[in-house]
Design a protein around this motif. Structure first.
Motif, PDB file in Angstrom:
ATOM      1  N   ILE A 220       0.860  -1.178   0.000  1.00 48.27           N
ATOM      2  CA  ILE A 220       0.000   0.000   0.000  1.00 48.27           C
ATOM      3  C   ILE A 220       0.900   1.232   0.000  1.00 48.27           C
ATOM      4  O   ILE A 220       1.877   1.294   0.736  1.00 48.27           O
ATOM      5  CB  ILE A 220      -0.973  -0.002   1.217  1.00 48.27           C
ATOM      6  CG1 ILE A 220      -1.814   1.274   1.242  1.00 48.27           C
ATOM      7  CG2 ILE A 220      -0.245  -0.198   2.522  1.00 48.27           C
ATOM      8  CD1 ILE A 220      -2.929   1.236   2.290  1.00 48.27           C
ATOM      9  N   TRP A 221       0.584   2.195  -0.864  1.00 48.38           N
ATOM     10  CA  TRP A 221       1.421   3.394  -0.956  1.00 48.38           C
ATOM     11  C   TRP A 221       0.579   4.558  -1.464  1.00 48.38           C
ATOM     12  O   TRP A 221      -0.549   4.391  -1.908  1.00 48.38           O
ATOM     13  CB  TRP A 221       2.622   3.136  -1.861  1.00 48.38           C
ATOM     14  CG  TRP A 221       2.325   2.981  -3.322  1.00 48.38           C
ATOM     15  CD1 TRP A 221       2.440   3.920  -4.303  1.00 48.38           C
ATOM     16  CD2 TRP A 221       1.869   1.790  -3.983  1.00 48.38           C
ATOM     17  NE1 TRP A 221       2.085   3.406  -5.523  1.00 48.38           N
ATOM     18  CE2 TRP A 221       1.740   2.102  -5.359  1.00 48.38           C
ATOM     19  CE3 TRP A 221       1.553   0.498  -3.551  1.00 48.38           C
ATOM     20  CZ2 TRP A 221       1.312   1.171  -6.295  1.00 48.38           C
ATOM     21  CZ3 TRP A 221       1.125  -0.422  -4.488  1.00 48.38           C
ATOM     22  CH2 TRP A 221       1.006  -0.090  -5.834  1.00 48.38           C
ATOM     23  N   GLY A 222       1.142   5.751  -1.366  1.00 50.09           N
ATOM     24  CA  GLY A 222       0.441   6.936  -1.831  1.00 50.09           C
ATOM     25  C   GLY A 222      -0.059   7.797  -0.686  1.00 50.09           C
ATOM     26  O   GLY A 222       0.459   7.751   0.431  1.00 50.09           O
ATOM     27  N   HIS A 223      -1.129   8.572  -0.938  1.00 47.97           N
ATOM     28  CA  HIS A 223      -1.635   9.531   0.034  1.00 47.97           C
ATOM     29  C   HIS A 223      -2.106   8.849   1.312  1.00 47.97           C
ATOM     30  O   HIS A 223      -2.820   7.848   1.281  1.00 47.97           O
ATOM     31  CB  HIS A 223      -2.802  10.320  -0.580  1.00 47.97           C
ATOM     32  CG  HIS A 223      -3.557  11.127   0.421  1.00 47.97           C
ATOM     33  ND1 HIS A 223      -3.008  12.237   1.042  1.00 47.97           N
ATOM     34  CD2 HIS A 223      -4.806  10.976   0.941  1.00 47.97           C
ATOM     35  CE1 HIS A 223      -3.904  12.733   1.882  1.00 47.97           C
ATOM     36  NE2 HIS A 223      -4.994  11.991   1.836  1.00 47.97           N
ATOM     37  N   GLY A 224      -1.697   9.418   2.453  1.00 48.89           N
ATOM     38  CA  GLY A 224      -2.200   8.989   3.751  1.00 48.89           C
ATOM     39  C   GLY A 224      -1.595   7.733   4.311  1.00 48.89           C
ATOM     40  O   GLY A 224      -2.009   7.274   5.373  1.00 48.89           O
ATOM     41  N   VAL A 225      -0.604   7.158   3.636  1.00 50.15           N
ATOM     42  CA  VAL A 225      -0.031   5.899   4.089  1.00 50.15           C
ATOM     43  C   VAL A 225       1.159   6.167   4.990  1.00 50.15           C
ATOM     44  O   VAL A 225       1.973   7.043   4.719  1.00 50.15           O
ATOM     45  CB  VAL A 225       0.409   5.036   2.882  1.00 50.15           C
ATOM     46  CG1 VAL A 225       1.056   3.735   3.344  1.00 50.15           C
ATOM     47  CG2 VAL A 225      -0.795   4.748   2.000  1.00 50.15           C
ATOM     48  N   PHE A 226       1.262   5.418   6.087  1.00 49.51           N
ATOM     49  CA  PHE A 226       2.420   5.535   6.956  1.00 49.51           C
ATOM     50  C   PHE A 226       3.685   5.218   6.164  1.00 49.51           C
ATOM     51  O   PHE A 226       3.690   4.341   5.304  1.00 49.51           O
ATOM     52  CB  PHE A 226       2.328   4.555   8.126  1.00 49.51           C
ATOM     53  CG  PHE A 226       1.372   4.989   9.192  1.00 49.51           C
ATOM     54  CD1 PHE A 226       1.522   6.205   9.822  1.00 49.51           C
ATOM     55  CD2 PHE A 226       0.319   4.183   9.555  1.00 49.51           C
ATOM     56  CE1 PHE A 226       0.642   6.602  10.800  1.00 49.51           C
ATOM     57  CE2 PHE A 226      -0.568   4.570  10.544  1.00 49.51           C
ATOM     58  CZ  PHE A 226      -0.397   5.784  11.164  1.00 49.51           C
ATOM     59  N   LYS A 227       4.753   5.913   6.496  1.00 48.30           N
ATOM     60  CA  LYS A 227       5.999   5.782   5.739  1.00 48.30           C
ATOM     61  C   LYS A 227       6.494   4.349   5.674  1.00 48.30           C
ATOM     62  O   LYS A 227       6.943   3.880   4.638  1.00 48.30           O
ATOM     63  CB  LYS A 227       7.078   6.673   6.368  1.00 48.30           C
ATOM     64  CG  LYS A 227       8.411   6.615   5.641  1.00 48.30           C
ATOM     65  CD  LYS A 227       9.417   7.537   6.322  1.00 48.30           C
ATOM     66  CE  LYS A 227      10.762   7.470   5.640  1.00 48.30           C
ATOM     67  NZ  LYS A 227      11.758   8.325   6.300  1.00 48.30           N
ATOM     68  N   ASN A 228       6.389   3.614   6.780  1.00 47.11           N
ATOM     69  CA  ASN A 228       6.968   2.283   6.802  1.00 47.11           C
ATOM     70  C   ASN A 228       6.184   1.282   5.961  1.00 47.11           C
ATOM     71  O   ASN A 228       6.679   0.210   5.662  1.00 47.11           O
ATOM     72  CB  ASN A 228       7.044   1.746   8.238  1.00 47.11           C
ATOM     73  CG  ASN A 228       5.713   1.185   8.708  1.00 47.11           C
ATOM     74  OD1 ASN A 228       4.750   1.909   8.850  1.00 47.11           O
ATOM     75  ND2 ASN A 228       5.653  -0.107   8.939  1.00 47.11           N
ATOM     76  N   ALA A 229       4.963   1.620   5.570  1.00 50.07           N
ATOM     77  CA  ALA A 229       4.165   0.689   4.775  1.00 50.07           C
ATOM     78  C   ALA A 229       4.420   0.852   3.289  1.00 50.07           C
ATOM     79  O   ALA A 229       3.993   0.021   2.501  1.00 50.07           O
ATOM     80  CB  ALA A 229       2.683   0.890   5.070  1.00 50.07           C
ATOM     81  N   GLU A 230       5.112   1.908   2.885  1.00 50.03           N
ATOM     82  CA  GLU A 230       5.351   2.133   1.470  1.00 50.03           C
ATOM     83  C   GLU A 230       6.323   1.085   0.920  1.00 50.03           C
ATOM     84  O   GLU A 230       7.379   0.822   1.485  1.00 50.03           O
ATOM     85  CB  GLU A 230       5.938   3.528   1.241  1.00 50.03           C
ATOM     86  CG  GLU A 230       4.958   4.647   1.563  1.00 50.03           C
ATOM     87  CD  GLU A 230       5.557   6.012   1.277  1.00 50.03           C
ATOM     88  OE1 GLU A 230       6.635   6.047   0.680  1.00 50.03           O
ATOM     89  OE2 GLU A 230       4.934   7.005   1.647  1.00 50.03           O
ATOM     90  N   ASN A 231       5.912   0.500  -0.182  1.00 47.10           N
ATOM     91  CA  ASN A 231       6.762  -0.445  -0.908  1.00 47.10           C
ATOM     92  C   ASN A 231       7.261  -1.588  -0.025  1.00 47.10           C
ATOM     93  O   ASN A 231       8.341  -2.102  -0.220  1.00 47.10           O
ATOM     94  CB  ASN A 231       7.962   0.285  -1.530  1.00 47.10           C
ATOM     95  CG  ASN A 231       7.512   1.384  -2.470  1.00 47.10           C
ATOM     96  OD1 ASN A 231       6.574   1.206  -3.242  1.00 47.10           O
ATOM     97  ND2 ASN A 231       8.162   2.526  -2.387  1.00 47.10           N
ATOM     98  N   GLN A 232       6.480  -1.963   0.941  1.00 43.60           N
ATOM     99  CA  GLN A 232       6.848  -3.089   1.794  1.00 43.60           C
ATOM    100  C   GLN A 232       5.987  -4.300   1.432  1.00 43.60           C
ATOM    101  O   GLN A 232       4.835  -4.169   1.048  1.00 43.60           O
ATOM    102  CB  GLN A 232       6.606  -2.745   3.278  1.00 43.60           C
ATOM    103  CG  GLN A 232       7.475  -1.624   3.802  1.00 43.60           C
ATOM    104  CD  GLN A 232       8.931  -2.024   3.897  1.00 43.60           C
ATOM    105  OE1 GLN A 232       9.229  -3.168   4.162  1.00 43.60           O
ATOM    106  NE2 GLN A 232       9.828  -1.090   3.693  1.00 43.60           N
ATOM    107  N   ASN A 233       6.573  -5.474   1.564  1.00 43.52           N
ATOM    108  CA  ASN A 233       5.801  -6.700   1.407  1.00 43.52           C
ATOM    109  C   ASN A 233       5.060  -6.938   2.714  1.00 43.52           C
ATOM    110  O   ASN A 233       5.622  -7.424   3.683  1.00 43.52           O
ATOM    111  CB  ASN A 233       6.734  -7.877   1.091  1.00 43.52           C
ATOM    112  CG  ASN A 233       5.960  -9.168   0.894  1.00 43.52           C
ATOM    113  OD1 ASN A 233       4.737  -9.206   1.047  1.00 43.52           O
ATOM    114  ND2 ASN A 233       6.671 -10.225   0.556  1.00 43.52           N
ATOM    115  N   LEU A 234       3.772  -6.589   2.740  1.00 39.47           N
ATOM    116  CA  LEU A 234       3.034  -6.638   3.997  1.00 39.47           C
ATOM    117  C   LEU A 234       2.704  -8.070   4.421  1.00 39.47           C
ATOM    118  O   LEU A 234       2.224  -8.280   5.528  1.00 39.47           O
ATOM    119  CB  LEU A 234       1.749  -5.817   3.870  1.00 39.47           C
ATOM    120  CG  LEU A 234       1.974  -4.334   3.536  1.00 39.47           C
ATOM    121  CD1 LEU A 234       0.645  -3.608   3.474  1.00 39.47           C
ATOM    122  CD2 LEU A 234       2.879  -3.685   4.543  1.00 39.47           C
TER     123      LEU A 234
END
Length: 481
Positions: A220-234
């Motif tokens: 999950i990435w883009g507006h409103g997303v916590f920095k650590n969740a960007e481009n991470q394999n959740l």
């Protein structure tokens, strides 16, 4: 629970229309039928809900949803009064391929996405309708009353999205709430990519969600997303584990705070956390909510233990393997009292609260709070998600990166914080005695008092700009009694 269930379609509730679906990048028309369904659940109760069916005449595929379920006692209202007008534009996104039809439905906050996949084919819409009604009756008969209509799957994004995701600033700290809808859902290379956007046409903020072919959240990435969740394999084990130490919670309700000048509820607890690396630490989490006028501003502060991160190991005295917080002054029944004796709250304008948290003798940490919560329970739930994300970002356990820091040690001598008597050095009691804000400048007044001579005071005043940067320091060298 009733052993049989009878459903009926409310008279004059059926509505037929077409809606646009998405197939191979093109828009196609689907037949849509909606109706209000009454169902007898027990001799004393009945329920009703909205059945929606989406039919693709080209492939024979059909998707359906039963929602907005309510229950009533039989004598409380006439069943035929329950007619509900449905809409299929913004909430739904229908994806059609040659072998399946998928509906996505987003709540107005954009933080929960319901979905369901269908692969059965029907020669006509009427055949599909009869089959769905039989399926609906069978499911109602074997489902608990509270779970009727909850037959879809959901993707919960709340732990990855921040406070401002569905909010927009207007002027200063005034805000408005915007509805979120699903703009696109693209399926390529066994991956779903969903794009969330507000209903306002001039709002270009978008949030991307990526799922695997089984609808598991990948990224999950883009507006409103916590920095650590960007481009991470959740799907990878990258989450932080949080544990509230049993018996460590302390609550104070309807506390009349002299600075806040109104009722304030405060909750404190000892938090242990374990990072994905296996290292673990501890600290105290403070949550508070002030009821001032119509606002329910929510604030928080995490007082981290100064110990270095340790390996989580088994311990006969502590079977869980967690270490215990190393703040003896903040015992289980004194955490809130100690906290309120040090922190300073300040209201700025109408919808903003600033907390000043001393870390003497080196720094003062400050934080702005604009979030509102319905109660501390909801605040605690959201705070756990927020804390997990923040803890994952910590480097070298520098929790000060979470706050704006005022480096007072650069401007004050050691004599401001200690006193010497008979070759014995003792720490003074230092506090923030007053905070004012005028002409875009802050003024913080610190007061230092020796424990043995409480009638003696030293003062220092910090002048800060609106972003809490130090402009000037006025240290009153004379000791005042």
């Amino acid at each position: 629970m009733s052993t049989s269930s009878r459903i009926e379609i409310v008279d004059n509730s059926e509505m037929n229309r077409t809606t646009l679906a998405h197939k191979n990048g093109q828009r196609v028309d689907l037949q849509v039928q909606g109706m209000t369904i009454n169902f007898d659940y027990s001799p004393e109760k009945w329920g009703w809900g909205i059945l929606l069916m989406f039919y693709d005449p080209n492939t024979g595929l059909l998707a359906w949803e039963f929602s907005n379920v309510l229950t009533q006692r039989v004598s409380s209202i006439s069943k035929t009064q329950c007619i509900f007008k449905f809409r299929t534009d913004r909430p739904y996104y229908i994806f059609v391929s040659n072998d399946k039809i998928v509906y996505f439905k987003v709540d107005t906050t954009g933080k929960i996405i319901d979905f369901q996949e269908f692969t059965e084919r029907y020669a006509t819409f009427s055949q599909a309708r009869e089959k769905v009604l039989r399926i609906l009756e069978e499911q109602i008969e074997k489902t608990e009353l509270s779970e009727i209509g909850k037959w879809h799957h959901s993707i919960d994004l709340r732990q990855y999205l921040n406070y401002w995701y569905a909010r927009r600033r207007i002027v200063r700290w005034r805000k408005r709430i915007v509805d979120i809808y699903l703009e696109t859902a693209i399926y390529e290379n066994a991956r779903w990519t969903l794009t969330l956007k507000s209903v306002e046409e001039d709002d270009n903020k978008r949030t991307k969600v990526q799922l695997d072919e089984h609808y598991n959240l990948l990224k999950i990435w883009g507006h409103g997303v916590f920095k650590n969740a960007e481009n991470q394999n959740l799907m990878a084990p990258t989450r932080t584990l949080i544990h509230v130490v049993e018996g460590s919670e302390e609550d104070k309700h309807a506390l009349n705070h002299p600075i806040l000048k109104g009722d304030i509820n405060i909750k404190a607890m000892t938090i242990n956390y374990c990072l994905p690396t296996g290292k673990q630490g501890s600290g105290i989490l403070f949550l508070w909510q002030n009821y001032r006028c119509h606002l329910k501003l929510f604030g928080w502060y995490f007082l981290a233990d100064d110990k270095e991160l340790m390996d989580k190991v088994a311990d006969t005295q502590n079977p869980s393997g967690w270490q215990i917080s190393g703040y003896p002054d903040y015992s289980d029944d004194k955490k809130i009292k100690q906290f309120l004796s040090k922190v300073y709250f300040f209201f700025l304008e109408r919808e903003k609260m600033v907390g000043f948290m001393p870390h003497f003798p080196s720094e003062i940490w400050c934080q702005e709070f604009t979030e509102e919560q319905s109660d501390l329970h909801d605040g605690f739930r959201d705070m756990c998600h927020f804390l997990e994300n923040r803890l994952f970002e910590v480097e070298d356990q520098d929790f000060g990166k979470w706050y704006k820091r005022i480096p007072i040690e650069k401007y004050l001598s050691r004599q401001f914080f200690v006193c010497s008597e008979n070759n014995v050095v003792r720490e003074n009691y230092v506090k923030i005695s007053k905070v004012t804000y005028q002409n875009a400048k802050w003024q913080l007044k610190l007061e230092s008092t020796p424990e043995k001579k409480p009638h003696i005071h030293k003062y220092a005043t910090f002048i800060l700009d609106e972003h809490y940067n130090v402009i000037k320091v006025l240290e009153e060298g004379a000791i005042k009694t």
